[in-house]
Design a protein around this motif. Structure first.
Motif, PDB file in Angstrom:
ATOM      1  N   VAL A   1       0.859  -1.177   0.000  1.00  0.00           N
ATOM      2  CA  VAL A   1       0.000   0.000   0.000  1.00  0.00           C
ATOM      3  C   VAL A   1       0.901   1.234   0.000  1.00  0.00           C
ATOM      4  N   SER A   2       0.449   2.250  -0.728  1.00  0.00           N
ATOM      5  CA  SER A   2       1.165   3.527  -0.728  1.00  0.00           C
ATOM      6  C   SER A   2       0.197   4.605  -0.273  1.00  0.00           C
ATOM      7  N   TRP A   3       0.744   5.657   0.303  1.00  0.00           N
ATOM      8  CA  TRP A   3      -0.078   6.781   0.718  1.00  0.00           C
ATOM      9  C   TRP A   3       0.792   8.020   0.807  1.00  0.00           C
ATOM     10  N   THR A   4       0.123   9.142   0.858  1.00  0.00           N
ATOM     11  CA  THR A   4       0.797  10.427   0.979  1.00  0.00           C
ATOM     12  C   THR A   4       0.314  11.101   2.256  1.00  0.00           C
ATOM     13  N   VAL A   5       1.210  11.796   2.902  1.00  0.00           N
ATOM     14  CA  VAL A   5       0.831  12.605   4.053  1.00  0.00           C
ATOM     15  C   VAL A   5       1.010  14.064   3.634  1.00  0.00           C
ATOM     16  N   TYR A   6      -0.110  14.802   3.603  1.00  0.00           N
ATOM     17  CA  TYR A   6      -0.094  16.241   3.297  1.00  0.00           C
ATOM     18  C   TYR A   6      -0.350  17.000   4.587  1.00  0.00           C
ATOM     19  N   ASN A   7       0.581  17.836   4.986  1.00  0.00           N
ATOM     20  CA  ASN A   7       0.417  18.651   6.200  1.00  0.00           C
ATOM     21  C   ASN A   7      -0.077  17.824   7.383  1.00  0.00           C
ATOM     22  N   GLY A   8       0.474  16.624   7.550  1.00  0.00           N
ATOM     23  CA  GLY A   8       0.127  15.778   8.689  1.00  0.00           C
ATOM     24  C   GLY A   8      -1.111  14.922   8.518  1.00  0.00           C
ATOM     25  N   THR A   9      -1.791  15.000   7.361  1.00  0.00           N
ATOM     26  CA  THR A   9      -3.004  14.230   7.130  1.00  0.00           C
ATOM     27  C   THR A   9      -2.743  13.137   6.081  1.00  0.00           C
TER      28      THR A   9
END
Length: 121
Positions: free
Chosen positions: A59-67
């Motif tokens: 699984v991949s994901w991104t964290v934008y500004n802590g979210t």
């Protein structure tokens, strides 16, 4: 003079044979590199993350500004001899590249010809 030439030639042959017997394979015996685990970029405004499981999924994901956002499942193959990693997204699109990896750092090619650096969590 012939004796000197003979010994010089013999010495060169011994050096060549001795040095050629030291192959890269000898250095790599017993070392295995595993991509399994969670890898993350250094924290910033936008941080990419990957988790590679032993069964070839991840699984991949991104964290934008802590979210945490944009979580996406994928499958992958990794050849530890050639260091080729292929990731196939849920949309069926594949990306392949030669990676650099050790037990703490993973460097994957990016779309701009550079590398993205990830750290094992």
């Amino acid at each position: 003079m012939k004796t000197m030439r003979f010994f010089t030639t013999l010495l060169m042959v011994i050096l060549c044979v001795g040095l050629s017997s030291c192959s890269k394979d000898d250095d790599e015996q017993g070392t295995t590199v595993s991509i399994v685990g969670t890898w993350s970029e250094k924290p910033s405004t936008e941080q990419f993350n990957y988790t590679f499981k032993a069964d070839g999924t991840g699984v991949s994901w991104t964290v934008y500004n802590g979210t945490k956002e944009n979580e996406e499942a994928f499958t992958y193959t990794f050849d530890s001899k050639t260091m080729k990693l292929t990731i196939k997204g849920a949309d069926g699109k594949s990306q392949s590249g030669i990676i650099e990896i050790n037990d703490k750092v993973l460097r994957m090619p990016d779309a701009n010809g550079g590398f993205m650096t990830f750290y094992k969590q």
